[in-house]
Design a protein around this motif. Structure first.
Motif, PDB file in Angstrom:
ATOM      1  N   GLU A  81     -10.723   4.574   9.498  1.00 55.84           N
ATOM      2  CA  GLU A  81     -12.322   4.414   8.742  1.00 55.84           C
ATOM      3  C   GLU A  81     -12.860   5.666   8.521  1.00 55.84           C
ATOM      4  N   THR A 103      -6.446  -2.551   9.955  1.00 58.15           N
ATOM      5  CA  THR A 103      -7.620  -3.227   9.789  1.00 58.15           C
ATOM      6  C   THR A 103      -8.841  -2.193   9.853  1.00 58.15           C
ATOM      7  N   TRP A 147      -9.112  -0.406   6.625  1.00 61.49           N
ATOM      8  CA  TRP A 147      -9.738  -1.312   5.742  1.00 61.49           C
ATOM      9  C   TRP A 147     -11.174  -1.199   5.982  1.00 61.49           C
ATOM     10  N   MET A 205     -12.556   1.257   3.612  1.00 53.36           N
ATOM     11  CA  MET A 205     -12.213   0.779   2.167  1.00 53.36           C
ATOM     12  C   MET A 205     -13.347   0.049   1.934  1.00 53.36           C
ATOM     13  N   GLU A 206     -13.706  -0.872   2.892  1.00 50.11           N
ATOM     14  CA  GLU A 206     -14.737  -1.894   2.589  1.00 50.11           C
ATOM     15  C   GLU A 206     -16.296  -0.859   2.104  1.00 50.11           C
ATOM     16  N   VAL A 252      -4.627  -2.667  -2.095  1.00 51.96           N
ATOM     17  CA  VAL A 252      -3.521  -2.105  -1.149  1.00 51.96           C
ATOM     18  C   VAL A 252      -2.512  -1.927  -1.975  1.00 51.96           C
ATOM     19  N   ILE A 265      -4.660  -7.533   7.723  1.00 50.74           N
ATOM     20  CA  ILE A 265      -6.015  -7.069   6.998  1.00 50.74           C
ATOM     21  C   ILE A 265      -6.972  -8.496   6.936  1.00 50.74           C
ATOM     22  N   ALA A 312     -10.983  -8.655   7.541  1.00 53.88           N
ATOM     23  CA  ALA A 312     -11.622  -8.323   6.373  1.00 53.88           C
ATOM     24  C   ALA A 312     -12.934  -9.080   5.913  1.00 53.88           C
ATOM     25  N   ARG A 317     -11.970  -9.132   0.919  1.00 52.89           N
ATOM     26  CA  ARG A 317     -10.675  -9.385   1.023  1.00 52.89           C
ATOM     27  C   ARG A 317      -9.975  -8.164  -0.006  1.00 52.89           C
ATOM     28  N   PRO A 318      -8.816  -7.881   0.030  1.00 46.95           N
ATOM     29  CA  PRO A 318      -8.186  -6.922  -0.976  1.00 46.95           C
ATOM     30  C   PRO A 318      -7.913  -7.825  -2.053  1.00 46.95           C
TER      31      PRO A 318
END
Ligand SMILES: NC(=O)c1ccc[n+]([C@@H]2O[C@H](COP(=O)([O-])OP(=O)(O)OC[C@H]3O[C@@H](n4cnc5c(N)ncnc54)[C@H](OP(=O)(O)O)[C@@H]3O)[C@@H](O)[C@H]2O)c1
Length: 312
Positions: free
Chosen positions: A85, A137, A140, A143-144, A157, A168, A172, A175-176
Motif C-alpha cells: 500500500e 489486497t 490494491w 491503488m484505491e 490489473v 481483490i 475492494a 473494483r478493478p
C-alpha cells in the motif's frame, strides 16, 4: 467499435500504442508520429524504462497543439518492486513526473508478483516477496488511494487470473475496471473473458500481434495460413486481421510499433470489418499459446511459478 466505455461513461480508444521494447531513442518519434496520425491511447509502464521519452513526446504533441491532455488516454503500470500500500503513491509520483502529466487515465498493477525494492528483474529467490507477505489486497488499497486523490481516473490489473481477481474483490471498495493480459487468435482466453465480464471489467490485449519474439517459426501468428488467407480476401494485412479479430470480440488492443508505415497500418484496422465467417475461422485458431510465458518469474526455490500465475 472504436472505444470501450467505463462505468462513469469515460471512453478508452479501443486501439492504442504499445511502448514495451520501444527503445528510448525510438519511442519519442513513435509516440509523436502516432499522435500525429490519430492515435489517442498510449500504453506505458514504469518497467519499460522509457516513460521520460514518452512524456517528452506527449508534451511536444500538446505544445504543438496536435492534442490536448484531455484528448489522450494514457495508461501506466505499477512495477512489481512497488507492491504494498505505502509504495503505490511514490511509484505513481515518479511515473507522472516522467510522463509530465498530472493524472493518468488508467493505472494497473503490472503483475501479481512482488519483488524487493529496487529489483528490476529478479535473479534469485531473495529478490522476490511472496504474496503471503504483501497480499494483493494490500497493494490494491494503495491503488484505491490514487483514485481517491484524483491522480488516476481508473484503476485495474494486469496478468491477473481468476483467483487473483477474486482475492481483490473480497476487500475492494473500488473494483478493478481493467485486466490487461496477453490475447490474440492463438490465446483467446475465453474463460478469463467470461470472468472479467462477470466482474464488469474490460480486457486489454497485450502482444496482440504475437509479440514477434518467439523463435519457433511454426508459431508465428502473422504467418498463419488462415490469417493470411483472410487478409488477402479482405485486402487487409495479417496484422490487421489479428487486431480486428480481437477488437470485434470487444477487447482493446495495444500493438507496439516504432515504424511509421506499421503505425498507420495498425491504426487503419479500424476501417475494416471481418465477417462472421472470418470470425468463426479465427476462433478455431485458439491453442492457448503464450508468447510471454511468465517463466522469467521462476527461480530456484522462488515463491512464484508460471503455472500458479496463469492458472487458478
Ligand atoms: N501488461 C503486460 O505485462 C504487458 C506485457 C507485454 C506487452 N504489454 C504491452 O502491450 C504492447 C504490445 O505488446 P508487444 O509489444 O509485446 O507485442 P505486439 O504489439 O504484439 O508486437 C510488436 C512487434 O510487432 C511488430 N509490428 C507492429 N506492427 C506490425 C505490423 N503491422 N506488421 C508486422 N509487424 C508489426 C513490431 O515491430 P516494429 O516496431 O518494427 O513495427 C514489434 O516487433 C506492449 O508494447 C506493451 O505496451 C504489456
Amino acid at each position: 467499435m472504436t472505444a470501450l466505455k467505463f462505468r462513469n461513461n469515460d471512453e478508452m480508444p479501443i486501439l492504442g500504442l504499445g511502448t514495451f521494447r520501444s527503445e528510448p531513442n525510438e519511442v519519442y518519434d513513435a509516440v509523436l508520429s502516432a499522435i500525429k496520425i490519430g492515435y489517442r491511447h498510449i500504453d506505458c509502464a514504469a518497467a519499460y524504462g522509457n516513460e521520460k521519452e514518452v512524456g517528452n513526446a506527449i508534451g511536444e504533441a500538446i505544445k504543438q497543439r496536435l492534442v490536448t491532455r484531455e484528448d489522450l488516454w494514457v495508461t501506466s503500470k505499477l512495477w512489481n518492486a512497488s507492491h504494498g500500500e505505502e509504495n503505490v503513491i511514490p511509484a505513481l509520483n515518479t511515473t507522472l513526473k516522467d510522463l509530465q502529466l498530472d493524472y493518468l487515465d488508467l493505472y494497473l498493477i503490472h503483475w501479481p508478483v512482488a519483488l524487493r525494492k529496487g529489483t528490476e528483474m529478479p535473479e534469485k529467490a531473495c529478490d522476490f516477496i511472496p504474496l503471503s507477505e504483501v497480499p494483493l489486497t494490500n497493494t490494491w488499497k494503495g491503488m484505491e488511494a490514487t483514485l481517491e486523490q484524483g491522480r488516476v481516473k481508473h484503476i485495474g490489473v494486469s496478468n491477473f487470473n481468476e483467483n487473483h481477481l477474486k482475492e481483490i474483490m473480497t476487500t475492494a471498495v473500488h473494483r478493478p475496471e481493467m485486466n490487461q493480459v496477453e490475447m490474440h487468435p492463438f490465446l483467446q482466453q475465453k474463460e478469463l473473458k467470461a470472468i472479467c465480464a462477470h466482474y464488469d471489467m474490460h480486457l486489454t490485449a497485450y502482444a496482440p500481434l504475437g509479440s514477434l519474439v518467439d523463435d519457433n517459426s511454426s508459431l508465428r501468428l502473422l504467418e498463419n495460413d488462415t490469417i493470411k488467407t483472410i487478409a488477402e480476401a479482405r485486402h487487409m494485412s495479417p496484422a490487421q486481421v489479428a487486431l480486428a479479430y480481437t477488437i470485434q470480440r470487444g477487447i482493446a488492443v495495444i500493438p507496439k510499433s516504432t515504424n511509421e508505415a506499421r503505425l498507420l497500418q495498425n491504426l487503419e484496422t479500424l476501417n475494416h470489418m471481418l465477417t462472421e465467417e472470418d470470425m468463426a475461422l479465427l476462433k478455431g485458431l485458439d491453442k492457448g499459446h503464450r508468447f510471454i510465458d511468465g517463466k522469467f518469474w521462476e527461480v530456484e526455490n522462488g515463491p512464484y511459478t508460471a503455472e500458479k500465475i496463469w492458472n487458478t
